[in-house]
Scaffold this motif. Structure first.
Motif, PDB file in Angstrom:
ATOM      1  N   GLN A  73       0.686  -2.375  -4.902  1.00 23.59           N
ATOM      2  CA  GLN A  73       1.984  -2.931  -4.344  1.00 23.59           C
ATOM      3  C   GLN A  73       2.820  -1.509  -4.657  1.00 23.59           C
ATOM      4  OE1 GLN A  73       4.542  -5.560  -6.112  1.00 23.59           O
ATOM      5  NE2 GLN A  73       2.817  -6.037  -7.798  1.00 23.59           N
ATOM      6  N   ALA A 156       9.384  -4.416  -2.513  1.00 26.55           N
ATOM      7  CA  ALA A 156       7.987  -4.286  -2.925  1.00 26.55           C
ATOM      8  C   ALA A 156       7.270  -4.288  -1.434  1.00 26.55           C
ATOM      9  CB  ALA A 156       7.440  -5.473  -3.590  1.00 26.55           C
ATOM     10  N   TYR A 158       2.975  -4.318  -0.251  1.00 31.48           N
ATOM     11  CA  TYR A 158       1.681  -4.293  -0.453  1.00 31.48           C
ATOM     12  C   TYR A 158       0.782  -3.450   0.688  1.00 31.48           C
ATOM     13  CZ  TYR A 158       3.346  -8.292  -3.064  1.00 31.48           C
ATOM     14  OH  TYR A 158       4.031  -9.258  -3.838  1.00 31.48           O
TER      15      TYR A 158
END
Length: 254
Positions: A73, A156, A158
């Motif tokens: 991440q 965030a 990923y």
């Protein structure tokens, strides 16, 4: 002459303004890869929950097996366009039994898969290839949007790397993955009003320009530049259209 000097000074001021603004508009990488030190991650998670945090510009590595799902991440703030590049060092050709397809998928903080604006997120490695590289560039992150709209939001992100197709006999062979996430500041022309709390980004370091981007926008520069150009046009028009000086008449009787 005085009007000419004023006009020249205004031209120099306008040139200096646009020179400084041009430097602000340049697409420069957010952080430099100075984070590639002893703290660089050397492993990857196997699920979203265990995804390994990676800073922008930081090169992470992981030893794994072919067929594993590898997760990292990384942060991305408003106005940034993130690019992820992953390289996989493949097992020896003598151990493999055919071609394999490697795939890089990117998800936002809500685990929604994000489409790549550019790059090659899927690559097929031939039996004789020693490595394979996949890349994905996301759309520019927006400072605010409805969460159901699937627009890139600050927070965030990923990255998931895995082999999506290949010989069953090759599953479990050792591989080494290397991944890096970089981001460019795309400037205020792509920014929009509003702010949003970063999505699921507690484990990540905030980008240098902040989650919602810096206060500076190219709108400021264009507004000030337009005012300067307007003033230059007014001065130039006055200089070109003013009446010539009247000649002094001699006194009566001379």
């Amino acid at each position: 002459m005085r009007a000419t000097r004023v006009m020249a000074a205004a031209l120099l001021a306008g040139a200096a303004l646009f020179t400084s603004a041009g430097g602000a508009f340049a697409d420069a990488p957010s952080p430099s890869p100075s984070a590639n030190g002893e703290d660089a991650p050397t492993e990857a998670g196997t699920t979203f929950r265990t995804a390994t945090p990676v800073e922008q510009g930081q090169k992470a590595t992981a030893n794994a097996s072919s067929g594993d799902y590898l997760y990292w991440q990384f942060p991305a703030g408003a106005g940034q366009r993130a690019t992820v590049k992953a390289t996989v060092q493949l097992p020896e050709a003598s151990l493999r039994h055919g071609t394999a397809t490697w795939q890089l998928d990117l998800f936002d903080g809500l685990r929604r898969r994000q489409a790549c604006a550019s790059g090659e997120p899927t690559q097929r490695a031939a039996a004789q290839d020693a490595s394979v590289t996949v890349t994905c560039t996301l759309r520019t992150v927006r400072p605010w949007a409805e969460r159901w709209s699937n627009d890139p939001l600050p927070g965030a992100y990923y990255a998931r790397l895995t082999v999506s197709d290949g010989p069953a006999q090759d599953l479990g062979l050792p591989v080494k993955a290397e991944i890096q996430a970089d981001a460019k500041d795309m400037g205020g022309s792509r920014a929009e009003g509003g702010e949003l709390a970063p999505l699921h980004a507690a484990a990540l370091k905030e980008p240098e320009s902040g989650w919602n981007g810096s206060w500076f926008s190219d709108r400021w520069a264009w507004t000030v530049g337009g005012a300067v150009l307007g003033a230059l046009a007014a001065i130039g028009g006055y200089t070109l259209t003013r009446h010539p000086h009247r000649r002094h008449r001699p006194p009566v009787g001379q």
